[in-house]
Scaffold this active site. Sequence first.
Site, PDB file in Angstrom:
ATOM      1  N   GLU A  29      -8.626   1.801  -5.810  1.00  0.00           N
ATOM      2  CA  GLU A  29      -9.526   1.091  -4.804  1.00  0.00           C
ATOM      3  C   GLU A  29     -10.023   2.163  -3.951  1.00  0.00           C
ATOM      4  OE1 GLU A  29      -6.398  -1.462  -2.908  1.00  0.00           O
ATOM      5  OE2 GLU A  29      -5.970  -2.139  -4.942  1.00  0.00           O
ATOM      6  N   GLU A  60      -3.514  -4.403  -7.236  1.00  0.00           N
ATOM      7  CA  GLU A  60      -2.536  -3.198  -7.476  1.00  0.00           C
ATOM      8  C   GLU A  60      -1.716  -3.771  -8.896  1.00  0.00           C
ATOM      9  OE1 GLU A  60      -2.887  -4.432  -4.530  1.00  0.00           O
ATOM     10  OE2 GLU A  60      -3.753  -2.678  -3.397  1.00  0.00           O
ATOM     11  N   GLN A  82      -3.542   3.458  -2.602  1.00  0.00           N
ATOM     12  CA  GLN A  82      -4.222   3.912  -1.367  1.00  0.00           C
ATOM     13  C   GLN A  82      -2.837   4.324  -0.451  1.00  0.00           C
ATOM     14  OE1 GLN A  82      -6.752   1.162   0.494  1.00  0.00           O
ATOM     15  NE2 GLN A  82      -8.499   2.062  -0.741  1.00  0.00           N
ATOM     16  N   PHE A  83      -1.825   3.691  -0.563  1.00  0.00           N
ATOM     17  CA  PHE A  83      -0.490   3.679   0.418  1.00  0.00           C
ATOM     18  C   PHE A  83       0.572   3.467  -0.547  1.00  0.00           C
ATOM     19  CE2 PHE A  83      -3.531   3.083   3.480  1.00  0.00           C
ATOM     20  CZ  PHE A  83      -3.248   3.864   4.602  1.00  0.00           C
ATOM     21  N   ASP A  85       3.149   2.441  -0.003  1.00  0.00           N
ATOM     22  CA  ASP A  85       3.903   0.904   0.184  1.00  0.00           C
ATOM     23  C   ASP A  85       3.527  -0.333  -0.750  1.00  0.00           C
ATOM     24  OD1 ASP A  85       4.548   1.276   3.346  1.00  0.00           O
ATOM     25  OD2 ASP A  85       3.034   2.455   2.559  1.00  0.00           O
ATOM     26  N   PHE A  86       2.252   0.065  -1.366  1.00  0.00           N
ATOM     27  CA  PHE A  86       1.516  -1.039  -2.167  1.00  0.00           C
ATOM     28  C   PHE A  86       2.269  -0.884  -3.665  1.00  0.00           C
ATOM     29  CE2 PHE A  86      -2.381  -0.162   0.640  1.00  0.00           C
ATOM     30  CZ  PHE A  86      -1.716  -0.655   1.732  1.00  0.00           C
ATOM     31  N   ILE A  87       3.171   0.244  -3.798  1.00  0.00           N
ATOM     32  CA  ILE A  87       3.739   0.145  -5.275  1.00  0.00           C
ATOM     33  C   ILE A  87       4.553  -1.189  -5.284  1.00  0.00           C
ATOM     34  CG2 ILE A  87       5.825   1.204  -6.054  1.00  0.00           C
ATOM     35  CD1 ILE A  87       4.668   3.808  -5.950  1.00  0.00           C
ATOM     36  N   HIS A 129       2.705   0.617   6.094  1.00  0.00           N
ATOM     37  CA  HIS A 129       1.787   1.534   5.634  1.00  0.00           C
ATOM     38  C   HIS A 129       2.629   3.050   5.949  1.00  0.00           C
ATOM     39  CE1 HIS A 129      -1.269  -1.431   5.884  1.00  0.00           C
ATOM     40  NE2 HIS A 129      -1.950  -0.696   5.077  1.00  0.00           N
TER      41      HIS A 129
HETATM   42  C1  TPP Z   1      -2.093  -4.405  -0.865  1.00  0.00           C
HETATM   43  C2  TPP Z   1      -3.149  -3.600  -0.213  1.00  0.00           C
HETATM   44  N1  TPP Z   1      -3.928  -2.992  -0.885  1.00  0.00           N
HETATM   45  C3  TPP Z   1      -4.985  -2.479  -0.220  1.00  0.00           C
HETATM   46  C4  TPP Z   1      -4.737  -2.224   1.032  1.00  0.00           C
HETATM   47  C5  TPP Z   1      -5.845  -1.344   1.921  1.00  0.00           C
HETATM   48  N2  TPP Z   1      -6.877  -2.035   2.506  1.00  0.00           N
HETATM   49  C6  TPP Z   1      -6.561  -2.524   3.781  1.00  0.00           C
HETATM   50  S1  TPP Z   1      -7.737  -3.606   4.213  1.00  0.00           S
HETATM   51  C7  TPP Z   1      -8.671  -3.363   2.788  1.00  0.00           C
HETATM   52  C8  TPP Z   1      -9.815  -4.233   2.337  1.00  0.00           C
HETATM   53  C9  TPP Z   1      -9.733  -5.663   2.584  1.00  0.00           C
HETATM   54  O1  TPP Z   1     -10.841  -6.113   2.358  1.00  0.00           O
HETATM   55  P1  TPP Z   1     -11.033  -7.733   2.339  1.00  0.00           P
HETATM   56  O2  TPP Z   1      -9.860  -8.669   2.064  1.00  0.00           O
HETATM   57  O3  TPP Z   1     -12.136  -8.418   2.083  1.00  0.00           O
HETATM   58  O4  TPP Z   1     -10.978  -7.960   4.063  1.00  0.00           O
HETATM   59  P2  TPP Z   1     -11.745  -7.185   5.287  1.00  0.00           P
HETATM   60  O5  TPP Z   1     -11.225  -6.015   5.226  1.00  0.00           O
HETATM   61  O6  TPP Z   1     -13.169  -7.287   4.531  1.00  0.00           O
HETATM   62  O7  TPP Z   1     -11.704  -7.946   6.301  1.00  0.00           O
HETATM   63  C10 TPP Z   1      -7.970  -2.471   1.747  1.00  0.00           C
HETATM   64  C11 TPP Z   1      -8.500  -2.096   0.421  1.00  0.00           C
HETATM   65  C12 TPP Z   1      -3.805  -2.883   1.851  1.00  0.00           C
HETATM   66  N3  TPP Z   1      -3.755  -2.787   3.024  1.00  0.00           N
HETATM   67  N4  TPP Z   1      -2.881  -3.595   1.022  1.00  0.00           N
END
Ligand code: TPP
Lengths: 332, 327
Positions: A29, A60, A82-83, A85-87, A129
């Site tokens: 991502e 993921e 990315q972190f 934790d998301f494993i 995180h």
């Molecule tokens: C499971 C997971 N994957 C990746 C992330 C990292 N991350 C945090 S916010 C985000 C984007 C989220 O996009 P969206 O759902 O469109 O919400 P927005 O930030 O646009 O409000 C990502 C990839 C996360 N926190 N949790």
Amino acid sequence: MREITYLEAVREAMSQEMRENKDVFILGEDIGVYGGAFGVTRGMIEEFGPERVRNTPISESAIAGTAIGAALTGMRPILELQFSDFITISMDQIVNQAAKLRYMYGGKGKVPMVLRTPAGSGTGAAAQHSQSLEAWMTHIPGLKVVQPSTAYDVKGLLKAAMDDDNPVIFYEHKLLYKTKGDVPEEQYSIPLGKADIKREGTDVTIVATAIMVHKALEAAAELDKEGISIEVVDPRTLVPLDTDTIVESVKKTSRLVVVHEAVKRGGYGGEIASAIAESDAFDYLDAPIKRVGGKAVPIPYNPELEKAAVPQVPDIIEAVKETLNKRITTHA
Amino acid sequence: MIKTVKLPPQITEEKLVDLYKDMWLIRYFDEKVDEFFAKGMIHGTTHLCVGQEASASGACAVLENKDKITSTHRGHGHCIAKGAEVNKMMAELFGRTTGYCKGKGGSMHIADVDKGNLGANGIVGGGIPLAVGAGLTSKMKEEGYVVLCFFGDGASNEGSFHEAINLASIWDLPVVFICENNQYGMSGSVKEMVNIENIADRAAAYGIPGKVVDGNDIIDVMNGVNEAVERARNGQGPTIIEAKTYRWKGHSKSDAKKYRTREEEKEWREKDPIARLRKLLIDEGILTEEKADQLKQEAKHEIESSIEFAKNSPEPSVDELMEDIYA
Ligand SMILES: Cc1ncc(C[n+]2csc(CCOP(=O)(O)OP(=O)(O)O)c2C)c(N)n1
Ligand SMILES: [Mg+2]
């Protein structure tokens, strides 16, 4: 030799390998123009293009499974989460698929992939995180688990991980990304399963992982002022584990402190302590083995609480002193 | 009586005026957070919803007090819209004991359970199944509340989205799924990350209604969500509402925003949801320019005093570290 950061070393290891081997590609991502959550892949999409630096949706489970499926059929993917934790979201694919396919198929097929992911606390990102969940992965036969602590190690270990024909879970520590070290420009490999003695000493062995290697070295420097000589062993890879190096060190010092950031309960320190208890180093012990690990608490947001949740230098010093004061007395 | 637009029956003129001020509260809250973050006085990470105020305010406006919400990492707006106290929110961001989570949660975990906010979430898509569970409680205990489940366009690509909505659909649960499509999940453009025009179109796959609303028009949001809330309350099951909007700021701290153009940002800034409501209220003779400015100032002062409250609140003591792990 040239100094670069841990982060740059990771990027360089990937870039050099991708120049050499067309089957290697990265998926994850925001790894494209954004450069990844921590900037590790910055500039890579510009060099390798979007086919080989594949920006994925936030999925993921699917991206882990896709990496595994691609690995099974001839590619050599690097998956960036990315972190760490998301494993949890990728877990079925890693644990029930990647780790077992070859064995279940009676030795047919292989899954040459690396899952790279930043772990650990210290950034104020709080409970979801900041975890250190590496012990989970070490419990799964079929996976290899790497936790590099320096820029030099991370480059060489990543090369070995990319060359390995098995799924490798490669934990990078967020707070280490900016640390610098001497790193050769050319490619080199540090074999998985080879510990490194980061400091030689004679009184107490500290086995420490990831960022705790640095905390242990700080503790050792402090203790040195009091005339206490510490040996710091960095296993570098948890699976395979270089038990021999740890056993030899403990035979020399007769005292062992194991330190990791992960929660102590159920942490990998228990495995290391047991390995010593089962080995011929056991007879050499002059004090009970001490484990220093994170408290059994989710990582809190407040910076002072966050620090208090994971081992700090004074905790390590205290543990060392306890092992020095507490001799094992033989009962008649 | 408002003449130019249709409103849900429970939305009075006074409520619209309150909403105007609440949207300013949300905007000033996040702008202050941005400022204090840049100054290093707030640590960790934070995700701001400047530009998206109408979807949070509009969706929560049609709810009853007993209704619940689940929120996201970009949750300050949802929280304020559901009636949270900005003092306790700001104190949480400063990591103080007076914060909603006693300084243990921070920006991504603010929850105000008493007001029916089941919490922000650091895991993208993590809150979607929780909303379904809350809807199940409402149904099993016949509590009559509806759950609004906020999530982003990016979250709609998580398996949890699919699994949870299907479940809510087959059990006819009182949940309204609100996708705040701000065009990007971090750097991932929705144009590249899904192959359909509207995320609401996915509703067809679950046999439930899906509706697109203008997320920068609070009136459109209220009407769309209200209809879905009524269905849910009447036992007719869930709906997906997609609010098309835009986040003005970067994804989180230090975002160079290379994945989008300054022109695009400018276009969306011209669709400012607060300015739009202000214009409506003035055109309708509900507010004068002076009164509107005064409300804006009041919101600003409330946020400024929340900063003072936060700064003057105590830090948690290390003794509190191991508290609140188990019930
Ligand atoms: C499971 C997971 N994957 C990746 C992330 C990292 N991350 C945090 S916010 C985000 C984007 C989220 O996009 P969206 O759902 O469109 O919400 P927005 O930030 O646009 O409000 C990502 C990839 C996360 N926190 N949790
Ligand atoms: Mg989004």
